[in-house]
Design a protein around this motif. Structure first.
Motif: not given
Ligand SMILES: Nc1nc2c(ncn2[C@@H]2O[C@H](COP(=O)(O)OP(=O)(O)OP(=O)(O)O)[C@@H](O)[C@H]2O)c(=O)[nH]1
Ligand SMILES: [Mg+2]
Ligand SMILES: [Zn+2]
Ligand SMILES: [Zn+2]
Lengths: 325, 113
Positions: B86-111
Protein backbone atom coordinates in the motif's frame (compact mmCIF):
# COMPACT_ATOMS: atom_id res chain seq x y z
CA UNK A 1 -0.58 -32.54 7.59
CA UNK A 2 -2.45 -30.34 5.20
CA UNK A 3 -3.37 -27.08 6.71
CA UNK A 4 -5.69 -26.00 3.98
CA UNK A 5 -7.60 -29.16 4.63
CA UNK A 6 -7.13 -28.63 8.34
CA UNK A 7 -7.57 -32.30 8.99
CA UNK A 8 -4.01 -32.79 10.02
CA UNK A 9 -3.32 -30.17 12.62
CA UNK A 10 -6.53 -28.51 13.56
CA UNK A 11 -8.75 -30.20 16.06
CA UNK A 12 -12.39 -29.62 16.42
CA UNK A 13 -13.76 -29.69 19.89
CA UNK A 14 -15.74 -32.87 20.52
CA UNK A 15 -14.69 -34.33 17.20
CA UNK A 16 -13.92 -38.03 17.15
CA UNK A 17 -12.20 -38.57 13.84
CA UNK A 18 -14.17 -36.80 11.20
CA UNK A 19 -17.77 -37.77 11.33
CA UNK A 20 -19.11 -40.48 9.12
CA UNK A 21 -22.57 -39.13 9.35
CA UNK A 22 -22.04 -36.41 6.79
CA UNK A 23 -22.68 -35.95 3.17
CA UNK A 24 -19.74 -36.37 0.91
CA UNK A 25 -16.31 -37.78 0.96
CA UNK A 26 -13.21 -36.50 -0.62
CA UNK A 27 -9.66 -37.60 -0.66
CA UNK A 28 -6.75 -35.68 0.68
CA UNK A 29 -3.20 -36.49 0.02
CA UNK A 30 -1.57 -35.46 3.22
CA UNK A 31 1.89 -34.13 2.93
CA UNK A 32 3.38 -35.74 5.97
CA UNK A 33 2.98 -39.34 5.09
CA UNK A 34 3.25 -41.58 2.08
CA UNK A 35 2.34 -39.47 -0.82
CA UNK A 36 0.16 -41.96 -2.52
CA UNK A 37 -1.72 -42.48 0.65
CA UNK A 38 -4.74 -40.42 -0.04
CA UNK A 39 -7.40 -41.13 2.46
CA UNK A 40 -11.02 -40.48 2.36
CA UNK A 41 -12.96 -38.88 5.05
CA UNK A 42 -16.35 -37.44 5.19
CA UNK A 43 -17.06 -33.90 5.94
CA UNK A 44 -19.54 -31.16 5.68
CA UNK A 45 -23.23 -30.98 5.52
CA UNK A 46 -23.83 -30.78 1.86
CA UNK A 47 -27.17 -30.77 0.34
CA UNK A 48 -25.83 -29.53 -2.95
CA UNK A 49 -23.46 -30.38 -5.72
CA UNK A 50 -19.83 -29.69 -5.28
CA UNK A 51 -17.56 -28.22 -7.73
CA UNK A 52 -14.52 -27.50 -5.72
CA UNK A 53 -11.25 -28.15 -7.32
CA UNK A 54 -9.85 -31.05 -5.46
CA UNK A 55 -10.38 -34.53 -6.71
CA UNK A 56 -13.06 -36.15 -4.70
CA UNK A 57 -15.37 -39.03 -4.75
CA UNK A 58 -13.44 -41.18 -7.13
CA UNK A 59 -10.18 -42.07 -5.56
CA UNK A 60 -9.55 -45.69 -6.28
CA UNK A 61 -6.99 -47.84 -4.58
CA UNK A 62 -3.69 -46.26 -3.86
CA UNK A 63 -0.58 -48.28 -3.92
CA UNK A 64 2.53 -47.22 -2.16
CA UNK A 65 5.26 -47.94 -4.63
CA UNK A 66 5.05 -44.70 -6.50
CA UNK A 67 3.00 -46.03 -9.36
CA UNK A 68 -0.40 -44.53 -9.42
CA UNK A 69 -3.38 -46.11 -10.91
CA UNK A 70 -5.91 -43.99 -9.31
CA UNK A 71 -7.81 -41.55 -11.39
CA UNK A 72 -9.30 -38.68 -9.63
CA UNK A 73 -11.93 -37.08 -11.72
CA UNK A 74 -11.33 -33.42 -11.92
CA UNK A 75 -14.49 -31.56 -11.27
CA UNK A 76 -15.04 -28.24 -12.91
CA UNK A 77 -12.92 -25.87 -10.95
CA UNK A 78 -14.61 -22.53 -11.05
CA UNK A 79 -12.10 -19.87 -11.87
CA UNK A 80 -9.17 -22.21 -12.22
CA UNK A 81 -6.73 -21.47 -14.93
CA UNK A 82 -6.35 -25.03 -16.03
CA UNK A 83 -9.13 -27.03 -17.58
CA UNK A 84 -8.94 -30.61 -16.49
CA UNK A 85 -11.90 -31.60 -18.59
CA UNK A 86 -9.64 -33.23 -21.17
CA UNK A 87 -8.69 -35.78 -18.55
CA UNK A 88 -4.93 -36.00 -18.78
CA UNK A 89 -4.99 -38.80 -16.24
CA UNK A 90 -6.72 -40.97 -18.78
CA UNK A 91 -3.81 -40.58 -21.17
CA UNK A 92 -1.38 -41.89 -18.65
CA UNK A 93 -0.07 -45.37 -19.21
CA UNK A 94 0.80 -46.95 -15.86
CA UNK A 95 4.41 -47.88 -15.54
CA UNK A 96 5.55 -45.72 -18.38
CA UNK A 97 7.84 -43.15 -16.92
CA UNK A 98 8.89 -40.11 -18.82
CA UNK A 99 10.28 -36.82 -17.82
CA UNK A 100 8.17 -33.94 -18.88
CA UNK A 101 7.19 -30.46 -17.98
CA UNK A 102 3.61 -29.87 -16.97
CA UNK A 103 2.02 -26.46 -16.85
CA UNK A 104 -0.01 -26.00 -13.71
CA UNK A 105 -0.77 -22.32 -13.16
CA UNK A 106 -2.65 -22.92 -9.97
CA UNK A 107 -3.05 -20.33 -7.30
CA UNK A 108 -1.71 -21.60 -4.00
CA UNK A 109 -4.78 -20.31 -2.19
CA UNK A 110 -7.23 -21.73 -4.71
CA UNK A 111 -8.17 -24.68 -2.51
CA UNK A 112 -9.04 -22.45 0.38
CA UNK A 113 -11.03 -20.30 -1.97
CA UNK A 114 -13.17 -23.18 -3.16
CA UNK A 115 -13.93 -24.24 0.40
CA UNK A 116 -14.82 -20.63 1.18
CA UNK A 117 -17.25 -20.56 -1.73
CA UNK A 118 -18.90 -23.69 -0.38
CA UNK A 119 -19.36 -22.05 2.99
CA UNK A 120 -20.62 -18.88 1.34
CA UNK A 121 -23.21 -20.87 -0.61
CA UNK A 122 -24.33 -22.58 2.56
CA UNK A 123 -24.80 -19.22 4.32
CA UNK A 124 -26.65 -17.79 1.34
CA UNK A 125 -29.12 -20.68 1.24
CA UNK A 126 -29.77 -20.39 4.96
CA UNK A 127 -29.96 -16.62 5.12
CA UNK A 128 -27.13 -16.56 7.63
CA UNK A 129 -24.99 -13.47 8.12
CA UNK A 130 -21.44 -14.64 8.79
CA UNK A 131 -18.86 -12.22 10.18
CA UNK A 132 -15.16 -12.97 10.60
CA UNK A 133 -13.68 -11.08 13.58
CA UNK A 134 -9.96 -10.47 13.36
CA UNK A 135 -7.47 -8.57 15.52
CA UNK A 136 -4.18 -8.92 17.33
CA UNK A 137 -4.32 -11.01 20.49
CA UNK A 138 -6.22 -9.33 23.28
CA UNK A 139 -7.96 -6.51 21.39
CA UNK A 140 -11.26 -7.66 22.85
CA UNK A 141 -12.86 -9.99 20.29
CA UNK A 142 -14.31 -12.42 22.83
CA UNK A 143 -15.42 -9.64 25.17
CA UNK A 144 -17.17 -7.91 22.31
CA UNK A 145 -18.88 -11.08 21.15
CA UNK A 146 -20.07 -11.95 24.65
CA UNK A 147 -21.59 -8.51 25.01
CA UNK A 148 -23.11 -8.50 21.52
CA UNK A 149 -24.67 -11.92 22.03
CA UNK A 150 -26.24 -10.85 25.30
CA UNK A 151 -27.65 -7.75 23.64
CA UNK A 152 -28.86 -9.47 20.45
CA UNK A 153 -29.89 -12.95 21.52
CA UNK A 154 -33.53 -12.10 22.07
CA UNK A 155 -33.86 -11.12 18.43
CA UNK A 156 -31.46 -13.52 16.71
CA UNK A 157 -30.27 -17.07 16.85
CA UNK A 158 -26.49 -16.75 17.20
CA UNK A 159 -23.71 -19.28 16.77
CA UNK A 160 -19.98 -18.83 17.18
CA UNK A 161 -16.88 -20.50 15.79
CA UNK A 162 -13.91 -19.82 18.05
CA UNK A 163 -10.42 -20.14 16.63
CA UNK A 164 -7.42 -20.35 18.94
CA UNK A 165 -4.18 -22.24 18.79
CA UNK A 166 -4.99 -23.92 22.09
CA UNK A 167 -7.63 -24.14 24.83
CA UNK A 168 -11.38 -23.90 24.60
CA UNK A 169 -11.56 -21.00 27.05
CA UNK A 170 -13.11 -18.60 24.58
CA UNK A 171 -15.80 -21.06 23.46
CA UNK A 172 -16.67 -21.59 27.11
CA UNK A 173 -16.99 -17.83 27.62
CA UNK A 174 -19.37 -17.73 24.66
CA UNK A 175 -21.41 -20.71 25.81
CA UNK A 176 -21.98 -19.02 29.15
CA UNK A 177 -24.24 -16.62 27.22
CA UNK A 178 -26.38 -19.51 26.02
CA UNK A 179 -25.20 -19.25 22.40
CA UNK A 180 -23.96 -22.27 20.49
CA UNK A 181 -20.21 -22.28 20.14
CA UNK A 182 -17.55 -24.60 18.80
CA UNK A 183 -13.86 -24.26 19.44
CA UNK A 184 -11.39 -24.96 16.65
CA UNK A 185 -7.82 -25.39 17.84
CA UNK A 186 -5.44 -24.67 15.02
CA UNK A 187 -2.39 -26.09 16.79
CA UNK A 188 0.61 -24.37 15.27
CA UNK A 189 -1.62 -22.81 12.62
CA UNK A 190 -1.88 -19.06 12.93
CA UNK A 191 -5.25 -18.62 11.25
CA UNK A 192 -8.53 -20.34 10.57
CA UNK A 193 -9.07 -21.56 7.03
CA UNK A 194 -12.27 -22.23 5.15
CA UNK A 195 -12.10 -25.98 5.47
CA UNK A 196 -11.80 -25.86 9.27
CA UNK A 197 -14.84 -23.61 9.35
CA UNK A 198 -16.69 -26.01 7.05
CA UNK A 199 -16.08 -28.82 9.51
CA UNK A 200 -17.20 -26.64 12.39
CA UNK A 201 -20.44 -25.81 10.56
CA UNK A 202 -21.52 -29.42 10.52
CA UNK A 203 -21.21 -29.68 14.22
CA UNK A 204 -22.88 -26.35 14.88
CA UNK A 205 -25.94 -26.99 12.75
CA UNK A 206 -26.92 -23.34 12.69
CA UNK A 207 -30.50 -22.20 12.30
CA UNK A 208 -31.80 -20.39 9.23
CA UNK A 209 -31.49 -16.60 9.32
CA UNK A 210 -29.13 -16.64 12.26
CA UNK A 211 -25.92 -14.76 12.92
CA UNK A 212 -22.63 -16.60 12.74
CA UNK A 213 -19.71 -14.93 14.45
CA UNK A 214 -16.29 -16.38 13.71
CA UNK A 215 -13.54 -15.31 16.08
CA UNK A 216 -10.30 -15.82 14.23
CA UNK A 217 -6.95 -16.57 15.83
CA UNK A 218 -5.48 -13.41 17.37
CA UNK A 219 -3.12 -12.39 14.56
CA UNK A 220 -3.18 -9.32 12.34
CA UNK A 221 -1.28 -10.95 9.48
CA UNK A 222 -2.32 -14.41 8.34
CA UNK A 223 -6.12 -14.37 8.66
CA UNK A 224 -6.21 -11.58 6.07
CA UNK A 225 -5.25 -14.03 3.33
CA UNK A 226 -7.83 -16.69 4.16
CA UNK A 227 -11.38 -16.16 3.05
CA UNK A 228 -13.69 -18.24 5.23
CA UNK A 229 -16.83 -17.56 3.21
CA UNK A 230 -17.90 -14.74 5.50
CA UNK A 231 -19.91 -11.75 4.34
CA UNK A 232 -17.52 -9.31 6.00
CA UNK A 233 -14.33 -9.22 7.95
CA UNK A 234 -14.60 -7.02 11.02
CA UNK A 235 -11.24 -5.87 12.34
CA UNK A 236 -10.86 -4.83 15.96
CA UNK A 237 -8.15 -2.50 17.07
CA UNK A 238 -7.90 -1.42 20.68
CA UNK A 239 -6.84 1.93 21.96
CA UNK A 240 -3.95 0.35 23.84
CA UNK A 241 -2.33 -0.53 20.51
CA UNK A 242 -0.53 1.98 18.30
CA UNK A 243 -2.60 4.20 16.05
CA UNK A 244 -0.36 3.28 13.12
CA UNK A 245 -1.30 -0.43 13.25
CA UNK A 246 -3.32 -0.08 10.02
CA UNK A 247 -0.20 1.08 8.20
CA UNK A 248 1.95 -1.62 9.77
CA UNK A 249 -0.50 -4.42 8.97
CA UNK A 250 -2.25 -3.04 5.90
CA UNK A 251 -3.48 -6.33 4.44
CA UNK A 252 -5.88 -6.88 7.28
CA UNK A 253 -7.32 -3.39 7.16
CA UNK A 254 -7.62 -3.64 3.39
CA UNK A 255 -9.50 -6.94 3.70
CA UNK A 256 -11.97 -5.67 6.32
CA UNK A 257 -15.21 -3.79 5.73
CA UNK A 258 -15.63 -2.52 9.28
CA UNK A 259 -13.13 -1.44 11.91
CA UNK A 260 -14.17 -1.38 15.54
CA UNK A 261 -11.90 0.80 17.60
CA UNK A 262 -12.36 -0.95 20.94
CA UNK A 263 -11.60 -0.03 24.56
CA UNK A 264 -12.80 3.54 24.09
CA UNK A 265 -13.36 3.66 27.86
CA UNK A 266 -9.57 3.84 28.25
CA UNK A 267 -9.12 6.85 25.95
CA UNK A 268 -9.01 9.41 28.78
CA UNK A 269 -5.99 7.61 30.21
CA UNK A 270 -4.09 7.26 26.96
CA UNK A 271 -2.43 9.41 24.31
CA UNK A 272 -4.14 7.45 21.56
CA UNK A 273 -4.90 9.68 18.57
CA UNK A 274 -8.19 8.43 17.20
CA UNK A 275 -8.21 10.67 14.14
CA UNK A 276 -4.70 9.67 13.18
CA UNK A 277 -5.66 6.01 13.54
CA UNK A 278 -8.67 6.39 11.29
CA UNK A 279 -6.56 8.29 8.76
CA UNK A 280 -4.05 5.44 8.66
CA UNK A 281 -6.86 2.96 8.14
CA UNK A 282 -8.52 4.97 5.38
CA UNK A 283 -5.26 5.28 3.52
CA UNK A 284 -5.08 1.52 3.01
CA UNK A 285 -8.84 1.14 2.60
CA UNK A 286 -10.87 4.20 1.62
CA UNK A 287 -14.10 2.19 1.95
CA UNK A 288 -13.52 1.05 5.52
CA UNK A 289 -16.25 1.98 7.95
CA UNK A 290 -15.21 2.81 11.50
CA UNK A 291 -16.99 2.74 14.84
CA UNK A 292 -15.54 3.66 18.22
CA UNK A 293 -16.75 1.21 20.83
CA UNK A 294 -16.17 -0.24 24.26
CA UNK A 295 -16.95 -3.87 24.93
CA UNK A 296 -16.72 -2.99 28.59
CA UNK A 297 -19.13 -0.05 28.88
CA UNK A 298 -21.16 -0.67 25.75
CA UNK A 299 -20.34 2.72 24.25
CA UNK A 300 -20.88 2.82 20.50
CA UNK A 301 -22.32 -0.66 20.30
CA UNK A 302 -25.81 0.46 19.27
CA UNK A 303 -24.32 1.64 15.97
CA UNK A 304 -22.56 -1.69 15.56
CA UNK A 305 -25.79 -3.58 16.18
CA UNK A 306 -27.56 -1.45 13.61
CA UNK A 307 -24.80 -2.32 11.13
CA UNK A 308 -25.30 -6.02 11.90
CA UNK A 309 -29.12 -5.83 11.74
CA UNK A 310 -29.10 -4.21 8.32
CA UNK A 311 -26.85 -6.92 6.89
CA UNK A 312 -28.66 -9.76 8.61
CA UNK A 313 -31.90 -8.48 7.15
CA UNK A 314 -30.39 -8.41 3.71
CA UNK A 315 -29.07 -11.97 4.04
CA UNK A 316 -32.49 -13.20 5.16
CA UNK A 317 -34.33 -11.43 2.36
CA UNK A 318 -31.94 -12.72 -0.27
CA UNK A 319 -32.40 -16.28 0.94
CA UNK A 320 -36.18 -15.87 0.87
CA UNK A 321 -36.05 -14.47 -2.63
CA UNK A 322 -33.97 -17.48 -3.70
CA UNK A 323 -36.47 -19.89 -2.26
CA UNK A 324 -39.38 -18.05 -3.82
CA UNK A 325 -37.98 -18.35 -7.26
CA UNK B 1 3.52 -15.08 6.78
CA UNK B 2 2.52 -18.70 7.32
CA UNK B 3 4.98 -20.08 4.76
CA UNK B 4 4.48 -23.48 6.36
CA UNK B 5 0.80 -23.69 5.58
CA UNK B 6 1.27 -22.24 2.10
CA UNK B 7 3.97 -24.81 1.41
CA UNK B 8 1.62 -27.54 2.56
CA UNK B 9 -0.93 -26.25 0.07
CA UNK B 10 1.71 -26.42 -2.65
CA UNK B 11 2.49 -30.04 -1.82
CA UNK B 12 -1.20 -30.84 -1.75
CA UNK B 13 -1.54 -29.38 -5.23
CA UNK B 14 1.41 -31.51 -6.37
CA UNK B 15 -0.16 -34.68 -4.97
CA UNK B 16 -3.44 -33.87 -6.63
CA UNK B 17 -1.86 -33.13 -9.98
CA UNK B 18 0.15 -36.33 -9.67
CA UNK B 19 -3.04 -38.33 -9.36
CA UNK B 20 -4.76 -36.40 -12.11
CA UNK B 21 -1.97 -36.30 -14.59
CA UNK B 22 -0.35 -39.58 -13.73
CA UNK B 23 3.12 -38.74 -12.57
CA UNK B 24 4.85 -40.31 -9.63
CA UNK B 25 7.73 -38.00 -9.00
CA UNK B 26 8.25 -34.29 -9.08
CA UNK B 27 11.79 -33.17 -9.82
CA UNK B 28 11.41 -29.42 -10.05
CA UNK B 29 8.71 -27.03 -8.95
CA UNK B 30 8.46 -23.51 -10.30
CA UNK B 31 6.56 -21.14 -8.08
CA UNK B 32 5.69 -17.60 -8.93
CA UNK B 33 5.83 -15.49 -5.80
CA UNK B 34 5.16 -11.80 -6.08
CA UNK B 35 7.32 -9.30 -4.23
CA UNK B 36 4.21 -7.90 -2.54
CA UNK B 37 2.72 -11.26 -1.55
CA UNK B 38 4.18 -11.17 1.94
CA UNK B 39 5.88 -14.50 1.34
CA UNK B 40 9.51 -14.90 2.32
CA UNK B 41 11.17 -17.10 -0.35
CA UNK B 42 13.87 -18.27 2.07
CA UNK B 43 11.29 -19.43 4.59
CA UNK B 44 9.38 -21.17 1.84
CA UNK B 45 12.48 -23.04 0.68
CA UNK B 46 13.14 -24.21 4.21
CA UNK B 47 9.54 -25.34 4.65
CA UNK B 48 9.56 -27.06 1.28
CA UNK B 49 12.36 -29.42 2.28
CA UNK B 50 10.53 -30.34 5.45
CA UNK B 51 7.03 -30.64 4.02
CA UNK B 52 7.98 -32.68 0.94
CA UNK B 53 9.64 -35.41 2.98
CA UNK B 54 7.93 -38.72 2.25
CA UNK B 55 5.93 -37.26 -0.64
CA UNK B 56 6.24 -37.47 -4.40
CA UNK B 57 8.21 -34.24 -4.30
CA UNK B 58 10.86 -35.38 -1.84
CA UNK B 59 14.21 -33.99 -2.90
CA UNK B 60 12.66 -31.83 -5.60
CA UNK B 61 14.28 -28.58 -6.58
CA UNK B 62 12.28 -25.48 -5.77
CA UNK B 63 12.63 -22.58 -8.18
CA UNK B 64 11.01 -19.39 -7.01
CA UNK B 65 10.31 -16.84 -9.69
CA UNK B 66 9.86 -13.41 -8.14
CA UNK B 67 7.57 -11.00 -9.87
CA UNK B 68 8.11 -7.33 -9.10
CA UNK B 69 5.47 -5.12 -7.52
CA UNK B 70 3.67 -2.81 -9.90
CA UNK B 71 0.79 -0.44 -9.61
CA UNK B 72 -1.22 2.06 -11.56
CA UNK B 73 -1.03 5.60 -10.22
CA UNK B 74 -4.34 7.35 -10.76
CA UNK B 75 -2.76 10.77 -10.49
CA UNK B 76 0.21 10.16 -12.78
CA UNK B 77 -1.95 7.97 -15.00
CA UNK B 78 0.79 5.46 -15.52
CA UNK B 79 2.25 2.21 -14.33
CA UNK B 80 4.79 2.60 -11.53
CA UNK B 81 7.02 0.30 -9.48
CA UNK B 82 5.69 -0.55 -6.03
CA UNK B 83 7.98 -1.65 -3.24
CA UNK B 84 5.27 -2.20 -0.66
CA UNK B 85 1.70 -3.23 -0.96
CA UNK B 86 0.00 0.00 0.00
CA UNK B 87 3.01 2.17 -0.63
CA UNK B 88 3.20 5.59 -2.22
CA UNK B 89 3.77 6.32 -5.90
CA UNK B 90 7.53 6.73 -6.43
CA UNK B 91 6.92 9.58 -8.87
CA UNK B 92 4.36 11.81 -7.17
CA UNK B 93 4.38 10.51 -3.61
CA UNK B 94 0.61 10.05 -3.62
CA UNK B 95 -1.23 7.02 -2.37
CA UNK B 96 -3.73 6.63 -5.17
CA UNK B 97 -1.94 3.60 -6.52
CA UNK B 98 -3.76 0.42 -7.43
CA UNK B 99 -1.65 -2.69 -7.31
CA UNK B 100 -1.61 -4.40 -10.68
CA UNK B 101 0.89 -7.16 -10.01
CA UNK B 102 3.19 -8.48 -7.35
CA UNK B 103 0.84 -10.41 -5.08
CA UNK B 104 0.99 -13.66 -7.06
CA UNK B 105 1.34 -16.99 -5.25
CA UNK B 106 1.12 -19.59 -7.93
CA UNK B 107 2.40 -23.03 -8.82
CA UNK B 108 3.42 -22.44 -12.42
CA UNK B 109 5.15 -25.46 -13.78
CA UNK B 110 6.53 -28.84 -12.80
CA UNK B 111 9.19 -31.12 -14.11
CA UNK B 112 7.89 -34.61 -13.45
CA UNK B 113 8.51 -38.21 -14.30
N1 LIG C 1 -11.01 -1.54 29.43
C1 LIG C 1 -11.43 -2.41 28.50
N2 LIG C 1 -10.94 -3.65 28.50
C2 LIG C 1 -11.38 -4.51 27.56
C3 LIG C 1 -12.34 -4.14 26.59
N3 LIG C 1 -12.56 -5.19 25.76
C4 LIG C 1 -11.77 -6.20 26.23
N4 LIG C 1 -11.06 -5.79 27.32
C5 LIG C 1 -10.09 -6.58 28.09
O1 LIG C 1 -9.03 -6.97 27.21
C6 LIG C 1 -8.56 -8.27 27.57
C7 LIG C 1 -8.59 -9.18 26.36
O2 LIG C 1 -9.93 -9.33 25.95
P1 LIG C 1 -10.44 -10.58 25.08
O3 LIG C 1 -11.89 -10.34 24.82
O4 LIG C 1 -10.06 -11.85 25.72
O5 LIG C 1 -9.58 -10.37 23.77
P2 LIG C 1 -9.47 -11.31 22.48
O6 LIG C 1 -9.29 -10.40 21.32
O7 LIG C 1 -10.62 -12.24 22.44
O8 LIG C 1 -8.13 -12.10 22.79
P3 LIG C 1 -7.57 -13.42 22.06
O9 LIG C 1 -8.73 -14.33 21.81
O10 LIG C 1 -6.59 -13.95 23.03
O11 LIG C 1 -6.94 -12.93 20.78
C8 LIG C 1 -9.44 -8.75 28.71
O12 LIG C 1 -8.79 -8.52 29.90
C9 LIG C 1 -10.68 -7.89 28.57
O13 LIG C 1 -11.33 -7.69 29.80
C10 LIG C 1 -12.84 -2.80 26.63
O14 LIG C 1 -13.66 -2.36 25.81
N5 LIG C 1 -12.34 -1.98 27.61
MG1 LIG D 1 -10.65 -14.35 22.27
ZN1 LIG E 1 -0.64 -18.05 8.98
ZN1 LIG F 1 1.93 9.06 -9.02
Amino acid sequence: MCTVCGCGTATLEGDKAHGDKHGHSHSHAHGDHDHSHAHDHDHHHHDHDHDHDHGHGHSHDHDHDHHHHDHDHAHGAGGEALDYGAGLAGVHVPGLSQERIVQIERDILSKNRSYAEENRGYFARKGVLALNFVSSPGSGKTSLLVRAINDLKDKHAIAVVEGDQQTSNDAERIRATGAKAIQVNTGKGCHLDAHMVGHALETLDIADNSLLFVENVGNLVCPAAFDLGEAHKVVLLSTTEGEDKPSKYPDMFAAADLMLLNKSDLLPHLDFDTDACIAHALRVNPNLQTLIVSAKTGEGLAAFYAWVEARSDLARRKAEARKAG
Amino acid sequence: MHEMSLTESVVEILCEEGRRQGFARVKTVWLEIGALSGVEPGAMEFCFDVVTRGTLAEGARLEIVRTPGQGWCLDCEKSVALSERFGACPECGGYKVQMTSGDEMRVKELEVE
